[in-house]
Design an enzyme around this catalytic site. Sequence first.
Site, PDB file in Angstrom:
ATOM      1  N   GLY A  10       0.834  -1.202   0.000  1.00 62.95           N
ATOM      2  CA  GLY A  10       0.000   0.000   0.000  1.00 62.95           C
ATOM      3  C   GLY A  10       0.863   1.243   0.000  1.00 62.95           C
ATOM      4  CG  LEU A  11       3.592   1.555  -2.322  1.00 64.75           C
ATOM      5  CD1 LEU A  11       4.416   1.323  -3.578  1.00 64.75           C
ATOM      6  CD2 LEU A  11       4.495   1.634  -1.088  1.00 64.75           C
ATOM      7  N   GLY A  12      -0.005   4.615  -0.682  1.00 61.55           N
ATOM      8  CA  GLY A  12      -0.655   5.915  -0.672  1.00 61.55           C
ATOM      9  C   GLY A  12       0.279   6.937  -0.042  1.00 61.55           C
ATOM     10  NE  ARG A  13      -2.773  11.927   1.024  1.00 62.51           N
ATOM     11  CZ  ARG A  13      -3.726  12.756   1.444  1.00 62.51           C
ATOM     12  NH1 ARG A  13      -3.544  14.065   1.339  1.00 62.51           N
ATOM     13  NH2 ARG A  13      -4.846  12.294   1.956  1.00 62.51           N
ATOM     14  N   GLY A  15       1.788   5.327   3.223  1.00 59.87           N
ATOM     15  CA  GLY A  15       2.586   4.141   2.956  1.00 59.87           C
ATOM     16  C   GLY A  15       3.855   4.433   2.182  1.00 59.87           C
ATOM     17  NE  ARG A  34      -6.471  -2.108  -5.765  1.00 59.20           N
ATOM     18  CZ  ARG A  34      -7.223  -1.401  -6.606  1.00 59.20           C
ATOM     19  NH1 ARG A  34      -7.568  -1.925  -7.777  1.00 59.20           N
ATOM     20  NH2 ARG A  34      -7.635  -0.192  -6.298  1.00 59.20           N
ATOM     21  CG  ASN A  99      -6.472   5.682  10.810  1.00 58.40           C
ATOM     22  OD1 ASN A  99      -5.613   5.477  11.658  1.00 58.40           O
ATOM     23  ND2 ASN A  99      -6.557   6.817  10.154  1.00 58.40           N
ATOM     24  CB  SER A 125      -0.374   9.807  14.592  1.00 57.79           C
ATOM     25  OG  SER A 125      -0.734  11.167  14.483  1.00 57.79           O
ATOM     26  CE  LYS A 177      -3.443   7.452  14.200  1.00 56.03           C
ATOM     27  NZ  LYS A 177      -4.592   7.694  13.365  1.00 56.03           N
ATOM     28  CG  HIS A 180      -3.730  10.138  18.478  1.00 53.83           C
ATOM     29  ND1 HIS A 180      -4.058  10.471  17.175  1.00 53.83           N
ATOM     30  CD2 HIS A 180      -2.599  10.821  18.759  1.00 53.83           C
ATOM     31  CE1 HIS A 180      -3.159  11.314  16.693  1.00 53.83           C
ATOM     32  NE2 HIS A 180      -2.265  11.549  17.632  1.00 53.83           N
ATOM     33  CG  ASN A 181      -7.139   9.609  14.785  1.00 49.19           C
ATOM     34  OD1 ASN A 181      -5.988   9.660  15.210  1.00 49.19           O
ATOM     35  ND2 ASN A 181      -7.413   9.346  13.535  1.00 49.19           N
ATOM     36  CD  GLU A 184      -6.109  14.348  14.380  1.00 43.96           C
ATOM     37  OE1 GLU A 184      -6.705  14.319  13.290  1.00 43.96           O
ATOM     38  OE2 GLU A 184      -5.134  13.604  14.650  1.00 43.96           O
TER      39      GLU A 184
END
Length: 306
Positions: A10-13, A15, A34, A99, A125, A177, A180-181, A184
Amino acid sequence: MGNKDIGMVGLGRMGANMARRLHLKGMKVIAYNRHTEKATELAKETGMHAASSLEALVQALPTPRVLWLMLPAGEATQSHIDSILPLLSRNDILINGANAFYEDSIAQSQKVEAVGVHYIDAGVSGGIWGLREGYALMVGGSPEAVAEVTPFLEALAPAVDKGWLHCGPVGSGHFVKMVHNGIEYGMMQALAEGFAILQGKTEFGLDLAKVAEMWRYGSVVRSWLLDLTADTLAKDQVLADIAPIVADSGEGLWTAQTALALKIPAPVITLALQMRWASQGRDDYAAKLLAMMRNEFGGHAVQKEA
């Protein structure tokens, strides 16, 4: 140091930047996405290896393998786990960095652990700043599994001894987490409301950027969120081009629901979540009905849509 090989799925922002940070810290990263062109582009940029398939990714990793999934929670993560699991061997380690709702992670771990693969849930995070500043990492899993992946946690964190924590058993990482959110949500809402009040006192002619910048030093409300607010206001105080719509990722809702289940009052977090829903137009019907009530009992004028 032990194993330095890790597969990033997974190479989103998030990853992609985590893969970059691991690579910069001397880890051997094998990247998979993918849409394989993302992995190929990242490999050309950094020199890390790109895998063309999940099978190729697993085959390229030495045992015990470590795979870190940075995918959207739910179906995307589950489908990848279902595809990867038959390819793995006993004592391999699967890290879920989504998440995700902590109860879903506990259920997921039971299926993974049943075939002898270790499961770690990791709350992450840091957003787009994590590549440079490091990530806050909240992990849940067995002591043995977490010990195996500690080199990667130390590389991703702001420092080897700061910004990461083995919170407890599986589920605890995503639970911490989640809360935490939720916090936030409350902090962001308080800052937004405060600056709205300042902006509304027009006769003082307040420079909101200067107020925010001043608060960054010595004030009890100084924080990274205030730093980001100050940076935003320095660029644009009017925000005329910004739609007043705030999305919610789901973790605020889970936090509020958990507070209700535990009978722990959490009005700030709950109201901050509801304000995000209001920004999405989910209070429009109620507001219209309120206007009509005022018209019915008091004859107050009702404004029509343009």
